[in-house]
Design an enzyme around this catalytic site. Structure first.
Site, PDB file in Angstrom:
ATOM      1  N   CYS A  71      30.367 -40.592   4.735  1.00  0.00           N
ATOM      2  CA  CYS A  71      29.486 -40.800   5.885  1.00  0.00           C
ATOM      3  C   CYS A  71      28.233 -39.943   5.792  1.00  0.00           C
ATOM      4  O   CYS A  71      27.433 -39.899   6.712  1.00  0.00           O
ATOM      5  CB  CYS A  71      30.227 -40.540   7.185  1.00  0.00           C
ATOM      6  SG  CYS A  71      30.898 -38.889   7.286  1.00  0.00           S
TER       7      CYS A  71
ATOM      8  N   GLU B  95      33.403 -31.866   3.611  1.00  0.00           N
ATOM      9  CA  GLU B  95      31.985 -31.486   3.526  1.00  0.00           C
ATOM     10  C   GLU B  95      31.821 -30.028   3.135  1.00  0.00           C
ATOM     11  O   GLU B  95      30.724 -29.496   3.124  1.00  0.00           O
ATOM     12  CB  GLU B  95      31.271 -31.798   4.842  1.00  0.00           C
ATOM     13  CG  GLU B  95      31.939 -31.222   6.078  1.00  0.00           C
ATOM     14  CD  GLU B  95      31.244 -31.656   7.371  1.00  0.00           C
ATOM     15  OE1 GLU B  95      30.076 -32.025   7.340  1.00  0.00           O
ATOM     16  OE2 GLU B  95      31.915 -31.590   8.419  1.00  0.00           O
TER      17      GLU B  95
ATOM     18  N   HIS C 103      18.237 -33.330  11.423  1.00  0.00           N
ATOM     19  CA  HIS C 103      18.569 -34.278  12.485  1.00  0.00           C
ATOM     20  C   HIS C 103      17.385 -35.123  12.933  1.00  0.00           C
ATOM     21  O   HIS C 103      17.572 -36.240  13.396  1.00  0.00           O
ATOM     22  CB  HIS C 103      19.328 -33.589  13.615  1.00  0.00           C
ATOM     23  CG  HIS C 103      20.740 -33.314  13.185  1.00  0.00           C
ATOM     24  ND1 HIS C 103      21.108 -32.137  12.590  1.00  0.00           N
ATOM     25  CD2 HIS C 103      21.819 -34.123  13.151  1.00  0.00           C
ATOM     26  CE1 HIS C 103      22.381 -32.233  12.231  1.00  0.00           C
ATOM     27  NE2 HIS C 103      22.837 -33.416  12.571  1.00  0.00           N
TER      28      HIS C 103
ATOM     29  N   ARG D  75      28.928 -39.572  15.788  1.00  0.00           N
ATOM     30  CA  ARG D  75      28.633 -38.146  16.007  1.00  0.00           C
ATOM     31  C   ARG D  75      28.676 -37.858  17.502  1.00  0.00           C
ATOM     32  O   ARG D  75      27.688 -38.071  18.202  1.00  0.00           O
ATOM     33  CB  ARG D  75      27.232 -37.810  15.496  1.00  0.00           C
ATOM     34  CG  ARG D  75      27.072 -37.787  13.992  1.00  0.00           C
ATOM     35  CD  ARG D  75      25.685 -37.265  13.629  1.00  0.00           C
ATOM     36  NE  ARG D  75      25.578 -36.957  12.221  1.00  0.00           N
ATOM     37  CZ  ARG D  75      25.153 -37.815  11.297  1.00  0.00           C
ATOM     38  NH1 ARG D  75      24.791 -39.028  11.634  1.00  0.00           N
ATOM     39  NH2 ARG D  75      25.079 -37.443  10.033  1.00  0.00           N
TER      40      ARG D  75
ATOM     41  N   ARG E 106      19.938 -27.632   3.677  1.00  0.00           N
ATOM     42  CA  ARG E 106      19.522 -29.022   3.828  1.00  0.00           C
ATOM     43  C   ARG E 106      18.271 -29.177   4.696  1.00  0.00           C
ATOM     44  O   ARG E 106      17.665 -30.249   4.734  1.00  0.00           O
ATOM     45  CB  ARG E 106      20.668 -29.872   4.403  1.00  0.00           C
ATOM     46  CG  ARG E 106      21.045 -29.513   5.812  1.00  0.00           C
ATOM     47  CD  ARG E 106      22.362 -30.139   6.226  1.00  0.00           C
ATOM     48  NE  ARG E 106      22.206 -31.312   7.070  1.00  0.00           N
ATOM     49  CZ  ARG E 106      23.211 -31.905   7.713  1.00  0.00           C
ATOM     50  NH1 ARG E 106      24.451 -31.450   7.598  1.00  0.00           N
ATOM     51  NH2 ARG E 106      23.003 -32.949   8.466  1.00  0.00           N
TER      52      ARG E 106
ATOM     53  N   ARG F 281      34.212 -38.657  15.329  1.00  0.00           N
ATOM     54  CA  ARG F 281      34.293 -37.270  14.857  1.00  0.00           C
ATOM     55  C   ARG F 281      34.364 -36.348  16.068  1.00  0.00           C
ATOM     56  O   ARG F 281      33.575 -36.480  16.998  1.00  0.00           O
ATOM     57  CB  ARG F 281      33.060 -36.933  14.028  1.00  0.00           C
ATOM     58  CG  ARG F 281      33.010 -35.465  13.648  1.00  0.00           C
ATOM     59  CD  ARG F 281      31.914 -35.187  12.677  1.00  0.00           C
ATOM     60  NE  ARG F 281      30.609 -35.111  13.301  1.00  0.00           N
ATOM     61  CZ  ARG F 281      29.478 -34.928  12.617  1.00  0.00           C
ATOM     62  NH1 ARG F 281      29.511 -34.839  11.307  1.00  0.00           N
ATOM     63  NH2 ARG F 281      28.326 -34.854  13.229  1.00  0.00           N
TER      64      ARG F 281
ATOM     65  N   ASN G 136      25.993 -34.618   3.320  1.00  0.00           N
ATOM     66  CA  ASN G 136      24.841 -33.844   3.808  1.00  0.00           C
ATOM     67  C   ASN G 136      25.145 -32.353   3.712  1.00  0.00           C
ATOM     68  O   ASN G 136      24.332 -31.557   3.258  1.00  0.00           O
ATOM     69  CB  ASN G 136      24.521 -34.192   5.265  1.00  0.00           C
ATOM     70  CG  ASN G 136      24.254 -35.663   5.445  1.00  0.00           C
ATOM     71  OD1 ASN G 136      24.031 -36.363   4.469  1.00  0.00           O
ATOM     72  ND2 ASN G 136      24.283 -36.135   6.673  1.00  0.00           N
ATOM     73  N   ASP G 137      26.344 -32.008   4.187  1.00  0.00           N
ATOM     74  CA  ASP G 137      26.745 -30.608   4.094  1.00  0.00           C
ATOM     75  C   ASP G 137      27.339 -30.266   2.735  1.00  0.00           C
ATOM     76  O   ASP G 137      27.095 -29.197   2.198  1.00  0.00           O
ATOM     77  CB  ASP G 137      27.750 -30.269   5.207  1.00  0.00           C
ATOM     78  CG  ASP G 137      27.040 -30.026   6.529  1.00  0.00           C
ATOM     79  OD1 ASP G 137      26.001 -29.336   6.517  1.00  0.00           O
ATOM     80  OD2 ASP G 137      27.503 -30.529   7.562  1.00  0.00           O
TER      81      ASP G 137
HETATM   82  C1  PEP Z   1      27.565 -34.601   6.626  1.00  0.00           C
HETATM   83  O1  PEP Z   1      27.575 -33.370   6.628  1.00  0.00           O
HETATM   84  O2  PEP Z   1      27.456 -35.287   5.593  1.00  0.00           O
HETATM   85  C2  PEP Z   1      27.654 -35.353   7.882  1.00  0.00           C
HETATM   86  C3  PEP Z   1      27.775 -36.664   7.877  1.00  0.00           C
HETATM   87  O3  PEP Z   1      27.605 -34.668   9.035  1.00  0.00           O
HETATM   88  P1  PEP Z   1      26.285 -34.079   9.738  1.00  0.00           P
HETATM   89  O4  PEP Z   1      25.089 -34.687   9.073  1.00  0.00           O
HETATM   90  O5  PEP Z   1      26.393 -34.459  11.181  1.00  0.00           O
HETATM   91  O6  PEP Z   1      26.425 -32.613   9.485  1.00  0.00           O
HETATM   92 MG    MG Z   2      28.225 -32.241   8.363  1.00  0.00          MG
END
Ligand code: PEP
Ligand code: MG
Length: 574
Positions: free
Chosen positions: A503, A432, A189, A297, A466, A333, A455-456
């Protein structure tokens, strides 16, 4: 030169400001009778000092983040001024003949335990106030410096172990040129926050905090993911030039702002959207030419505060985004908390594997009132713009059905109350979790759209954390398994006449874009600052070329071959 992970693009040169965590040692020995009054005086002085510090932070927070967010510091002042708490510390010093810092520690621990065990949510929250305040008093007794990003008063490069979302919220953004951190990965983050603030950042540098000292001259190259400490004249000159070139390149890309995201032959047009965390991010999204918001988010609304946001507060935030982006679409979301994002006021369990734990839709379905309040706020705001709802972390069809049942209840309530909302609002899910990607053909029946959260999805598919800088070389968006899952999701949605967006950060990754375009991805949502360069790539390719690139990528067996093949394409475009 220190190599890390390129987290947010751009180049900056400036003086280091090292945010250190100072350890404290509490003297637990008993003290002589004749020093008791001296200890009491140390306590009184430290309390007075703490009060001045907190009042200053509160003022700044009110000015920069609004009254709501500053409320937390009001609560801290209340603890500091509580006569029962203070008298108890004084009696402990007198009766047990212990040092002031030890007395503060013992008394505050008792209160923290007591508050933590209460049933009342509000009283439970007081535990973290007591903890914060008592730590501050102890540091002031011991003369240990207390550092906060709120105190930065000149332009600096911030160097830290890691930055929490609340650190960045407290930060005086005008004075932060760049970040460099020991921990983190491209999708941590800190990295996402840096990109949305358009501040260059390099993360995962392992021990930059021990290598750099305050005042050192530092170069942060967020494009290549490298940092130089006290570089020589030649290096400095080289980087002054690179910095100017980069600024020029960004300006050129901005010329594309009002052009559509379509292929060179105009056969295929996709939507290029921005990810946002707060209504304030809309400005950057529009400046970069976003055609919508592909991911809002909402968890930031729930963080850095003392209690759950009310329906009214949420409604105001969602309405602000809806109106300022209208008529462009916004995907909101629902609460994605857990993992690395905890809410101190919700009794969240300590988990061995928080990323596999009680989070996001799982938590919301266990606490349906939290979800219902949020859904009501989104529905009400949908009357003022083009909103869509998206559930995070879905792993099975039952979760969509249960969330939709709560949504239906919220709709019925609003109808009964005569409150207008968009009856046709689309509802989708984030894909995800690998299980969701594999059964996309089943899930598609209960949704209007998919948005792939890479990302997940990458971390779960490859079993690569990650956030872990030690294995960041294994976190590979172009792994054949990831590409196959993405293709499966896009195909399943198209077969059902629905659409798929992305996303996760991969949507803004230049090496992935030609493949995703060729696979038929309908919407790309990313950090706003990445939109111009993604648009440039899309506009440089014909749809047939992109399809061939995707087909080739899906046929190759090794990540390196795939990467080499697309890098060849990108070089020709640039
Ligand atoms: C993801 O997991 O790709 C995502 C966009 O959500 P976050 O990064 O908030 O987990
Ligand atoms: Mg995510």
């Amino acid at each position: 030169m220190i190599k890390g992970i390129a987290a947010s693009p751009g180049i900056e040169i400036g003086k280091a400001y090292v945010l250190r965590e100072h350890s404290i040692t509490i003297n637990k020995k008993s003290i002589a009778e004749n020093t008791v009054e001296n200890e009491i005086n140390r306590l009184i002085e430290a309390i007075a000092k703490s009060k001045i510090q907190i009042e200053k932070i509160k003022e700044r927070a009110e000015r920069e983040m609004g009254r709501d967010k500053a409320e937390i510091f009001g609560a801290h002042l209340m603890v500091l001024e509580d006569p029962v708490f203070i008298d108890e510390i004084k009696s402990k010093i007198r009766e047990n003949r212990i040092t002031a810092e030890n007395a503060v520690y013992i008394v505050s621990q008792n209160y923290i335990e007591m508050f933590k065990n209460m049933d009342d949510e509000y009283l439970k929250e007081r535990a973290s106030d007591v903890k914060d305040v008592s730590e501050r008093i102890i540091k002031n007794i011991l003369g240990v410096p207390i550092e906060s990003l709120a105190d930065i008063s000149e332009k600096v490069v911030v160097i830290a172990k890691d930055l929490t979302p609340s650190d960045t919220a407290q930060m005086n953004k005008q004075n932060v040129l760049a970040f460099a951190t020991d921990m983190g990965g491209r999708t941590s983050h800190t990295a996402i926050m840096a990109r949305s603030l358009e501040i260059p950042a390099v993360v995962g540098l392992v021990d930059i905090t021990s290598q750099a000292a305050d005042g050192d001259v530092v170069i942060v190259d967020g494009n290549k993911g490298i940092v130089y400490i006290n570089p020589d004249e030649d290096k400095l000159r080289e980087y002054e030039k690179l910095k100017q070139d980069y600024v020029k390149y960004r300006q050129e890309l901005k010329q594309l702002k009002n052009l559509p995201g379509e292929t060179r032959d105009k056969v295929r047009r996709v939507e290029l959207s921005a990810n946002i965390g707060t209504p304030k991010d809309v400005k950057g999204a529009l400046e970069n030419g976003a055609e919508g918001v592909g991911l809002y988010r909402t968890e930031f609304l729930y963080m850095d505060r003392e209690n759950l946001p009310t329906e009214e507060e949420q409604f105001e935030a969602y309405k602000e985004v809806a109106e300022s982006m209208a008529p462009r679409p916004i995907i909101i979301r629902t609460l994605d908390i857990g993992g690395d994002k905890k809410l101190p006021y919700l009794d969240m369990p300590d988990e061995l594997n928080p990323f596999l734990g009680w989070r996001a839709i799982r938590m919301c379905l266990d606490r349906p009132q939290i979800l219902k309040t949020q859904l009501r706020a989104i529905l009400r705001a949908s009357h003022y713009g083009n909103l869509k709802i998206m559930y995070p972390m879905v792993s099975r069809v039952e979760e969509i059905k249960r969330a939709n049942a709560i949504l239906k209840e919220a709709m019925q309530e609003l109808r009964a109350e005569g409150i207008p909302f968009d009856e046709k609002l689309q509802v989708g899910i984030m894909v995800e979790i690998p299980s969701a990607a594999v059964i996309a053909d089943i899930l598609v029946k209960d949704v209007d759209f998919f948005s792939i959260g890479t990302n997940d999805l990458i971390q779960y598919t490859l079993a690569v954390d990650r956030m872990n800088e030690h294995i960041s070389n294994l976190y590979e968006p172009l792994h054949p398994a990831v590409l196959r899952l993405i293709k499966n999701v896009i195909d399943a949605s198209h077969k059902a006449g629905k659409w798929t967006g992305m996303c996760g950060e991969m949507a803004g990754d230049v090496t992935a874009v030609p493949i995703l375009l060729g696979m038929g991805l309908d919407e790309f949502s990313m950090s706003a600052s990445s939109i111009p360069q993604v648009k440039k790539i899309i506009r440089s390719l014909s749809y047939d070329e992109a399809k061939q690139i995707a087909e080739k990528a899906l046929s190759l067996e090794r990540t390196e071959e795939i990467r080499e093949m697309v890098e060849g394409v990108i070089v020709r475009i640039k």
